[in-house]
Design an enzyme around this catalytic site. Structure first.
Site, short mmCIF file in Angstrom:
data_model
loop_
_atom_site.label_atom_id
_atom_site.label_comp_id
_atom_site.label_asym_id
_atom_site.label_seq_id
_atom_site.Cartn_x
_atom_site.Cartn_y
_atom_site.Cartn_z
N LYS A 1 62.88 11.66 -1.63
CA LYS A 1 62.72 11.80 -0.17
C LYS A 1 62.10 10.53 0.40
O LYS A 1 61.22 9.91 -0.22
CB LYS A 1 61.84 13.03 0.13
CG LYS A 1 61.74 13.40 1.60
CD LYS A 1 60.95 14.70 1.78
CE LYS A 1 60.83 15.11 3.24
NZ LYS A 1 60.08 16.39 3.41
N SER B 1 62.33 19.89 6.16
CA SER B 1 62.66 18.51 6.43
C SER B 1 63.29 17.78 5.24
O SER B 1 63.88 16.72 5.43
CB SER B 1 61.42 17.75 6.86
OG SER B 1 60.45 17.74 5.83
N SER C 1 59.20 22.73 3.79
CA SER C 1 60.23 21.68 3.74
C SER C 1 60.91 21.46 2.40
O SER C 1 61.90 20.74 2.34
CB SER C 1 59.64 20.36 4.22
OG SER C 1 59.63 20.35 5.62
N1 GLN Z 1 59.57 22.82 9.32
C1 GLN Z 1 58.14 22.75 9.29
C2 GLN Z 1 57.65 21.82 10.36
O1 GLN Z 1 58.44 21.35 11.09
C3 GLN Z 1 57.68 22.34 7.94
C4 GLN Z 1 57.78 20.90 7.70
C5 GLN Z 1 57.37 20.49 6.34
O2 GLN Z 1 57.15 21.32 5.46
N2 GLN Z 1 57.22 19.19 6.15
O3 GLN Z 1 56.50 21.56 10.47
#
Ligand code: GLN
Length: 488
Positions: free
Chosen positions: A79, A154, A178
């Site tokens: 990532k 994400s 994410s």
């Molecule tokens: N979708 C969640 C957010 O937007 C989690 C993001 C993540 O785990 N980095 O905060």
């Protein structure tokens, strides 16, 4: 193309038996990338030095023979918020588009030490804020199962890369879901370790009390292998604890009849897609037939998890992202006439709208007069949520439910509605708030138009009992591939 379809575990066997080389594996991944990345946008960059690393790995294997570490020569995707020295780490943002990491993350050093190969960096929502990868400043990633749909986020690029067999496994980061949510949308395994199990050193911080790096793979055994390598103490991250590591011996895995499974009624309420609910209940039925004790439990404060997360995470985001000021890091607006203008113009043009929304929310909830009303109360809710989990774990070994309320949604349908996007994390944020290990396991597909979309089962374990959670997940995974009658 076929070699790239292997699990890490099977590739290790093939490499050991001399059936193919690391160079062959990388070539096969490259073919898959060449065939599909232009469409799926899983990778933002493919590293040119992967072949060279592969031939070094092959050479090392000749020297070490049977002593070669398992991950020697295994191609992985990383990532874009995990630093590799000398390479760009943009976190999916214009702000860091040209930022080159001056050092490597601890997880990267550990993987490199055992000879793993990095194929490239994967697309993500900007600074890991989002649930669809549509908040990437560059372009959205598509779901390999149905390119009209999102891969989740994400870590959507990593999930899509693993799911489309462009790599053998990947690393993601999980602050509120994410790793697990995109794993669920793309039909792969995604594991968020206990907070404090894996070093965050070299991870571009989003919300420091929640962030955790973890594996995204094609099987639970693969997740164990990666976790084994990246977990453990590190002097750069004071939150770390030495955790028990998975043993990897099928003889000692729990059997279904030995486990007690808690099913929170709050995870089956309003908003859950009926098809997803049916798929998850079918798995629970099979576990019951196999002898597991299935108990309905209540996580009384579960409804507070999402609101608490969306106060605590933005508060930490607003402070973590203060460092991107156009002076020390990243993008600097060219036309600023004084220091204040450098700050405001660089931040205005460098950050996308979701990042700005979070910074503003976080700054607001931390400001004088509002801190008690929002941040303190959210911290209080967080303690109640953690308490509920602890209480539940007095009578069950693992908590199970859907990873996400719906299968992958259609691209563009939630970008204008932040609340609809945030709801994709409703079942995942609790584990982050409580610091618990949690894993999404693919358990089947549901029909959707002409395609079928994957469904993920979320398993949540006791803090620092990551190895037990992985063992239980592997047992369920094995049960699901057996013919139905053989499971009882
Ligand atoms: N979708 C969640 C957010 O937007 C989690 C993001 C993540 O785990 N980095 O905060």
């Amino acid at each position: 193309m076929e070699l790239a379809k292997l699990t890490i575990t099977n590739a290790v066997r093939g490499l050991r038996a001399g059936r193919f080389s690391a160079v062959d594996l990388v070539a096969s991944c490259r073919e898959a990338i060449a065939a599909r990345n232009a469409d799926l946008a899983a990778f933002l960059e493919i590293f040119e030095d992967a072949e060279e690393a592969a031939s070094t790995a092959d050479h090392t294997r000749k020297e070490l023979g049977d002593l070669s570490p398992p991950l020697l020569g295994i191609p992985l995707a990383i990532k874009d918020n995990i630093c590799i020295v000398g390479k760009t780490a943009s976190a999916g943002s214009r702000m860091l588009e040209n930022y080159r990491a001056p050092y490597s993350a601890t997880v990267i050093e550990r993987l490199q030490r055992v000879g793993a190969i990095f194929l490239g960096r994967t697309n993500m929502d900007e600074f890991a804020m989002g649930s669809s990868t549509e908040h990437s400043a560059f372009r959205p990633t598509k779901n390999p199962h149905d390119p009209t749909r999102v891969p989740g986020g994400s870590s959507g690029g990593s999930a899509a890369a693993v799911s489309a067999d462009m790599c053998l496994g990947a690393l993601g980061s999980d602050t509120g879901g994410s790793i697990r949510q995109p794993a669920s949308f793309c039909g792969i395994v995604g594991f968020k370790p206990s907070y404090g199990a894996v070093s965050r050193h070299g991870l571009i911080a989003m919300a420091s009390s929640l962030d955790q790096i973890g594996p995204m793979t094609k099987s639970v055994a693969d997740a164990k292998l990666l976790f084994h390598t990246i977990a453990g103490k590190d002097s750069f991250d004071a939150t770390l604890r030495e955790v028990a590591l998975p043993v990897g011996d099928p003889e000692v895995y729990p059997r279904a009849m030995d486990i007690r499974i808690g099913v929170p009624r709050e995870f089956f309420g309003e908003g859950l897609d009926p098809e997803v609910s049916t798929a998850i209940r079918a798995v629970l039925d099979r576990l019951r037939e196999a002898g597991a004790v299935i108990e309905e439990i209540s996580l009384t404060h579960a409804s507070l998890a999402l609101p608490a997360y969306y106060i605590i995470a933005p508060a930490e985001i607003s402070s973590n992202l203060a460092r991107f000021d156009g002076i020390r890091y990243g993008h600097r607006a060219a036309d600023a006439e004084n220091l204040a203008a450098i700050y405001t113009r660089s931040r205005s043009s460098g950050f996308g709208s979701e990042v700005k929304r979070r910074i503003m929310l976080g700054t607001y909830t931390l400001s004088a007069g509002y801190y008690d009303a929002y941040y303190r109360r959210a911290e209080f809710a967080r303690r109640r949520i953690a308490w509920d989990f602890n209480e539940a774990f007095r009578s069950v070994d693992v908590i199970v439910g859907p990873t996400t309320p719906t299968p992958a949604f259609v691209l563009g349908t939630r970008t204008e509605d932040p609340l609809a996007m945030y709801l994709a994390d409703i079942y995942t944020v609790g584990a982050n708030l409580a610091g618990l290990p949690a894993l999404s396991l693919p358990v089947g597909t549901v029909p959707s138009g002409t395609a079928r979309l994957p469904v993920g089962l979320q398993l949540i374990g006791k803090r620092f009992a990551d190895a037990d959670l992985l063992d239980i997940a592997e047992m369920i995974e094995a049960m699901l591939v057996l013919p139905h009658s053989a499971s009882s």
